[in-house]
Design a protein around this motif. Structure first.
Motif, PDB file in Angstrom:
ATOM      1  N   ASN A  14      -8.896   3.249  -0.867  1.00  0.00           N
ATOM      2  CA  ASN A  14      -9.483   2.615   0.346  1.00  0.00           C
ATOM      3  C   ASN A  14     -10.936   2.189   0.190  1.00  0.00           C
ATOM      4  O   ASN A  14     -11.399   1.142   0.326  1.00  0.00           O
ATOM      5  N   SER A  64      -9.866   0.381  11.089  1.00  0.00           N
ATOM      6  CA  SER A  64      -8.640   1.084  10.443  1.00  0.00           C
ATOM      7  C   SER A  64      -8.759   1.012   8.844  1.00  0.00           C
ATOM      8  O   SER A  64      -9.191   1.841   8.220  1.00  0.00           O
ATOM      9  N   ASP A  65      -8.646  -0.225   8.263  1.00  0.00           N
ATOM     10  CA  ASP A  65      -8.710  -0.435   6.866  1.00  0.00           C
ATOM     11  C   ASP A  65     -10.061  -0.366   6.264  1.00  0.00           C
ATOM     12  O   ASP A  65     -10.602  -0.010   5.270  1.00  0.00           O
ATOM     13  N   VAL A 115      -7.570  -5.764  -1.902  1.00  0.00           N
ATOM     14  CA  VAL A 115      -7.264  -5.374  -0.532  1.00  0.00           C
ATOM     15  C   VAL A 115      -5.758  -5.031  -0.532  1.00  0.00           C
ATOM     16  O   VAL A 115      -4.889  -5.835  -0.779  1.00  0.00           O
ATOM     17  N   ASN A 161     -10.069  -5.648  11.309  1.00  0.00           N
ATOM     18  CA  ASN A 161      -9.576  -4.356  10.900  1.00  0.00           C
ATOM     19  C   ASN A 161     -10.576  -3.176  10.513  1.00  0.00           C
ATOM     20  O   ASN A 161     -10.433  -2.405   9.650  1.00  0.00           O
ATOM     21  N   GLY A 202      -4.429  -2.531   1.988  1.00  0.00           N
ATOM     22  CA  GLY A 202      -4.215  -1.999   3.384  1.00  0.00           C
ATOM     23  C   GLY A 202      -3.785  -0.604   3.604  1.00  0.00           C
ATOM     24  O   GLY A 202      -3.193  -0.147   4.329  1.00  0.00           O
ATOM     25  N   ILE A 203      -4.367   0.230   2.553  1.00  0.00           N
ATOM     26  CA  ILE A 203      -4.545   1.670   2.585  1.00  0.00           C
ATOM     27  C   ILE A 203      -5.652   2.325   3.347  1.00  0.00           C
ATOM     28  O   ILE A 203      -6.506   1.825   3.367  1.00  0.00           O
ATOM     29  N   THR A 204      -5.078   3.027   4.375  1.00  0.00           N
ATOM     30  CA  THR A 204      -6.142   3.889   5.177  1.00  0.00           C
ATOM     31  C   THR A 204      -7.067   4.790   4.701  1.00  0.00           C
ATOM     32  O   THR A 204      -6.360   5.636   3.592  1.00  0.00           O
ATOM     33  N   SER A 246      -9.853   6.768   9.386  1.00  0.00           N
ATOM     34  CA  SER A 246      -9.264   5.590   9.784  1.00  0.00           C
ATOM     35  C   SER A 246      -8.482   5.878  11.058  1.00  0.00           C
ATOM     36  O   SER A 246      -7.729   6.877  10.719  1.00  0.00           O
ATOM     37  N   GLY A 294       0.823  -1.182   0.040  1.00  0.00           N
ATOM     38  CA  GLY A 294      -0.207  -0.054  -0.055  1.00  0.00           C
ATOM     39  C   GLY A 294       0.886   1.313   0.165  1.00  0.00           C
ATOM     40  O   GLY A 294       0.521   2.276  -0.632  1.00  0.00           O
TER      41      GLY A 294
END
Length: 483
Positions: A352, A292-293, A362, A289, A364-366, A371, A195
């Motif tokens: 995201n 966050s994600d 996916v 998650n 994993g970028i916020t 987030s 990410g």
């Protein structure tokens, strides 16, 4: 003959035109957007709404999971609130710092970030979430990839603007920005952090785009990115699994496809108006998650389509305001920085949201400002501070702030007046240009003192030369007469 009755006939009142009210609203909106500090106020509004929405959703999404683990329901929220406080201080400080100082410090910031990315791969770094990309000191953790994105944007814009007269040559356009960016990409992929590499690529492409690079360069970048993504996907088992899960998440609904399917279920259950704040069920350990994600899935479940539309509208407004700030400035560095930072934040939000709704794999970028994540929110607030500072440096804004005062917001925050843009002086050529061929060079001046002797003044030399010339003429005339 009868008289004709000429009494006036009353006509019915004209119905108002359908588009009259829309035209009036459009006119007033255009007039308001034409005000000197309109972009600054709009940016502050977007910043405040994203901050408040992020705190509310982090508290709603994290509380059930923390209670299920035996911790306080406010543990994640307290950390997020602390980081938001730090980010608010950073925002105010950056808003007061002259942009000239930020530009001059970008080179040192880039060097420090490269050193931190090297050190995080040593035993000094910590492994969290399967990637060695953190520095941990007690309860505080720090991820150097976030400030590295900002440093690359600031330093890359500084280098390209400094060399803008030579950018028609590829070696000046690509060196040293692209080699340094490739070094940072390699260090991030060694963690590994896919990410972070993607967002760094967005920053680099934005810099090259707004500096006016040829389209063939972007074609080469696209081919290289596709080839690199294919090699990376086939080179690691977990990356290949992500691609397979994106193509068919129902193949493993309780394993690799759990996040994607649960996110879709949460969005579907939210409907148009949502279940109501804190009433979502996906955060009760159904969606990993979640704070966050995948926090956008909680927004869709609890606030419904209206909440998702609000988030999309805020980031769309951020894109419009950020690009307006870039277009209305005259300083080329400010123009490039404002446009690059805007594209970075909006693209990160789009990625995201894209993988939450299963349009992208996916990564994993916020989601910026919403987030949970300390380093991410502080860096994003730093970016908003730079954008707000750029908005105050628009020519009309500078004129208004210097002539009419700081205004309400500037008076409350005690912001100094922005500096007027002064274009850099033109550099003199290293080698003097040769004279035109059509004109003859003038003879060098004669030093009369050297010709006449050091003790004779120039006037005495002239008189001596004139007497000698007269004597020569007399001699020639006598010779002619004698002949």
């Amino acid at each position: 003959m009868t008289a004709v009755d000429r009494t006036p006939v009353e006509r019915p009142p004209r119905a108002p035109r359908r588009g009259g009210r829309a035209v009036a609203v459009r006119t007033s909106l255009t007039a308001w957007l034409g005000r000197p500090l309109a972009d600054f106020h709009l940016l502050l509004a977007v910043f405040g709404m994203l901050t408040v929405l992020g705190l509310i959703m982090v508290l709603s999404a994290s509380a059930p999971g923390e209670v299920a683990e035996g911790a306080s329901a406010y543990s994640v929220f307290k950390k997020q609130l602390l980081y938001v406080g730090v980010g608010a201080v950073v925002f105010l400080v950056v808003l007061r710092v002259p942009l000239r100082a930020i530009r001059h410090g970008s080179t040192m910031a880039m060097l420090v970030c490269v050193i931190l990315l090297v050190l995080v791969l040593t035993p000094l770094g910590s492994v969290l979430g399967g990637a060695q990309s953190w520095f941990s000191v007690g309860p505080i953790s720090f991820q150097p990839i976030e400030p590295a994105k900002l440093a690359l944007a600031l330093w890359g814009a500084h280098v390209l603007v400094t060399k803008r007269a030579l950018l028609d040559q590829y070696r000046h356009l690509l060196v040293p920005v692209v080699p340094v960016a490739m070094l940072v990409f390699a260090l991030v992929m060694l963690q590994p952090d896919l990410g972070g590499t993607i967002t760094l690529g967005v920053v680099l492409i934005s810099l090259l785009w707004f500096v006016g690079a040829p389209m063939r360069i972007f074609g080469v970048i696209a081919i290289g990115a596709a080839t690199g993504a294919l090699v990376l996907a086939l080179g690691a088992a977990y990356r290949l699994q992500r691609v397979q899960t994106f193509l068919n998440p129902e193949a493993d609904p309780q394993g690799a496809g759990l996040q994607a399917l649960q996110a879709l279920y949460a969005l579907a259950e939210g409907g148009f108006f949502g279940k109501g704040l804190t009433n979502g069920s996906s955060k009760w350990r159904y969606l990993p998650n979640v704070h966050s994600d995948f926090i956008f899935a909680v927004i869709g479940e609890e606030l419904g389509f209206i909440g998702c539309l609000l988030v999309l509208g805020l980031f769309a407004l951020l894109a419009v305001v950020g690009l307006r700030i870039a277009a209305r400035n005259t300083d080329p560095w400010i123009r490039m920085v404002a446009a690059t930072l805007t594209v970075w934040l909006v693209a990160q939000a789009a990625i995201n949201i894209g993988y939450v709704v299963q349009l992208l794999p996916v990564t994993g970028i916020t989601l910026p400002m919403i987030s949970s994540g300390g380093t991410s929110v502080v860096t994003t607030m730093f970016v908003f501070g730079i954008l707000a500072n750029c908005a105050r440096h628009e020519p009309e804004a500078v004129s208004a702030l210097r002539s009419l005062g700081p205004g309400r917001v500037g008076g409350v925050l005690k912001l100094p007046a922005p500096e007027v843009y002064k274009p850099p002086p033109k550099r003199r050529p290293v080698r003097p240009s040769p004279p035109p061929r059509s004109r003859k060079a003038a003879p060098p001046p004669v030093d009369e003192r050297r010709m006449a002797g050091r003790h004779a003044p120039p006037s005495e030399y002239r008189r001596r030369e004139s007497r000698k010339a007269g004597q020569d003429r007399d001699v020639r005339s006598r010779r002619r007469d004698g002949r």
